[in-house]
Design a protein around this motif. Sequence first.
Motif, PDB file in Angstrom:
ATOM      1  N   PRO A 249      47.405  54.224  48.676  1.00  0.00           N
ATOM      2  CA  PRO A 249      46.756  54.106  49.994  1.00  0.00           C
ATOM      3  C   PRO A 249      45.447  54.904  50.050  1.00  0.00           C
TER       4      PRO A 249
ATOM      5  N   THR B 159      42.454  53.112  51.056  1.00  0.00           N
ATOM      6  CA  THR B 159      41.608  52.425  52.028  1.00  0.00           C
ATOM      7  C   THR B 159      42.418  52.233  53.305  1.00  0.00           C
ATOM      8  N   VAL B 160      41.750  51.901  54.379  1.00  0.00           N
ATOM      9  CA  VAL B 160      42.456  51.667  55.643  1.00  0.00           C
ATOM     10  C   VAL B 160      43.467  50.533  55.489  1.00  0.00           C
ATOM     11  N   ASP B 161      43.090  49.471  54.815  1.00  0.00           N
ATOM     12  CA  ASP B 161      44.009  48.337  54.645  1.00  0.00           C
ATOM     13  C   ASP B 161      45.267  48.722  53.874  1.00  0.00           C
ATOM     14  N   THR B 162      45.103  49.423  52.752  1.00  0.00           N
ATOM     15  CA  THR B 162      46.279  49.798  51.953  1.00  0.00           C
ATOM     16  C   THR B 162      47.131  50.836  52.685  1.00  0.00           C
TER      17      THR B 162
ATOM     18  N   GLN C 121      47.421  51.102  56.031  1.00  0.00           N
ATOM     19  CA  GLN C 121      48.117  50.422  57.126  1.00  0.00           C
ATOM     20  C   GLN C 121      49.259  49.549  56.619  1.00  0.00           C
ATOM     21  N   ALA C 122      49.108  48.999  55.425  1.00  0.00           N
ATOM     22  CA  ALA C 122      50.198  48.201  54.849  1.00  0.00           C
ATOM     23  C   ALA C 122      51.434  49.067  54.600  1.00  0.00           C
TER      24      ALA C 122
ATOM     25  N   SER D 103      53.010  50.107  57.956  1.00  0.00           N
ATOM     26  CA  SER D 103      53.775  48.999  58.518  1.00  0.00           C
ATOM     27  C   SER D 103      55.157  48.902  57.877  1.00  0.00           C
TER      28      SER D 103
ATOM     29  N   ALA E 294      42.970  56.039  61.126  1.00  0.00           N
ATOM     30  CA  ALA E 294      44.055  55.067  60.953  1.00  0.00           C
ATOM     31  C   ALA E 294      45.436  55.726  60.932  1.00  0.00           C
TER      32      ALA E 294
END
Length: 425
Positions: A99, A101-104, A106-107, A110, A144
């Motif tokens: 993790p 980046t923001v995307d990784t 947030q995944a 979640s 995030a």
Amino acid sequence: MTTLLIKNAQLVVHHDKLIQQDVLIQDTQIKAIGDELKLEADRVLDAKGALLTPGLIDVHVHFREPGFEYKETIATGSRAAARGGFTTVAAMPNLDPVPATVDTLQAVQSRNAQDGVIHIEQYAAISDGLTSPEVDDIKALAAAGAVAFTNDGKGVQTAATMLQAMKLAVAVDKPIVTHLEDESLMAGGVMNLGQRSVELGLPGIDSLAESTQLARDLVMAQATGVRYHVAHLSTKESVALVRIAKQLGVRVSAEVSPHHLLLDETDIDGDNALFKMNPPLRAPQDRAAVIAGLLDGTIDMVATDHAPHATAEKERSFLGAAFGITGIETSFQLLYTHLVRPGIATLEQLLTWMIVKPAEVFQLKAPTVIEVGGQADLALFDLETAHTITAEEFVSKGVNTPFIGATIYGQTVTTIVDGQVVYEA
């Protein structure tokens, strides 16, 4: 609206005095605390004199998902945490993908929310892959919801990378959490460089690999004003450095793992990789120093560094086995048995190290006291009944611990998260 009434629980008041109380939970909150509450409830749970505490907090766990689900998953790891009496943990970023980046991030967040039965805070990486010299977008990751930043499992090898990370972390008031390991001093070691490594003919890790990197970081932490947290501190030199840094006003905190408090290199019974961990079990004088540091406040808290592995990864020589020990299901129990029962520490101190200080240092919302209106994250522990640890009882996928066969007190009876029972013995 659901209600749960806990009867006949023991609560700690100042100086280890225990008082018997009943606690009423309504939905996610504590609604009443009293002596022999005569109230209706959807469920009545008789604690039978077990100790009731706020849920334990562990700021250093490895739940392995995504990327290494054969070792552990968020589901198995969080259930193992609940079995240990933990209601909040912070999960490390040595995952695939990391993790960074923001995307990784947030995944993973979640997945944590979907599969976890407890509260799981998530670390983000300091740099991509835990090894890149380029620092991640710490401002965006903090926004995030990253709890803190670490390249755990890899020491930050370049001072410039660490300095940049510290400067960015100060701006968002998040901790930098360090895994101290100067790779140029590791020399392919698999255990502590000392008498036992010589006896076993195994390559040793010089304790300077930890303390020299700590000294470097503390100077930069003082210059930047960052909140700097030392993971799994293990050497007498490191304890001394943190003690001096605190006296100088550096915003430094530190954790110690249960295995470094309870074991040292003299406990290694041959080429047995259940004793292989990073940092390694050190010399007896190092173990004495970390106990003293915890007792005098130099070390702030206990964190398990729960590191599950597949059985095949540990059923081999020190030379080929994975580093790591599973610990979240046994940590309170082992420390209660070996520190509190013999009188080395008080129960109140143990709860401070495992609840109050982690919440304070990491600015977590988790409750640290049992009070009316408080969040109902709670754990019940049986302090009176002896129990022998067996491999078969683990909820974690990992059974890689040398403590199997140990007799302990303080088994978790029940764990409650947001008013819901998530574990029952």
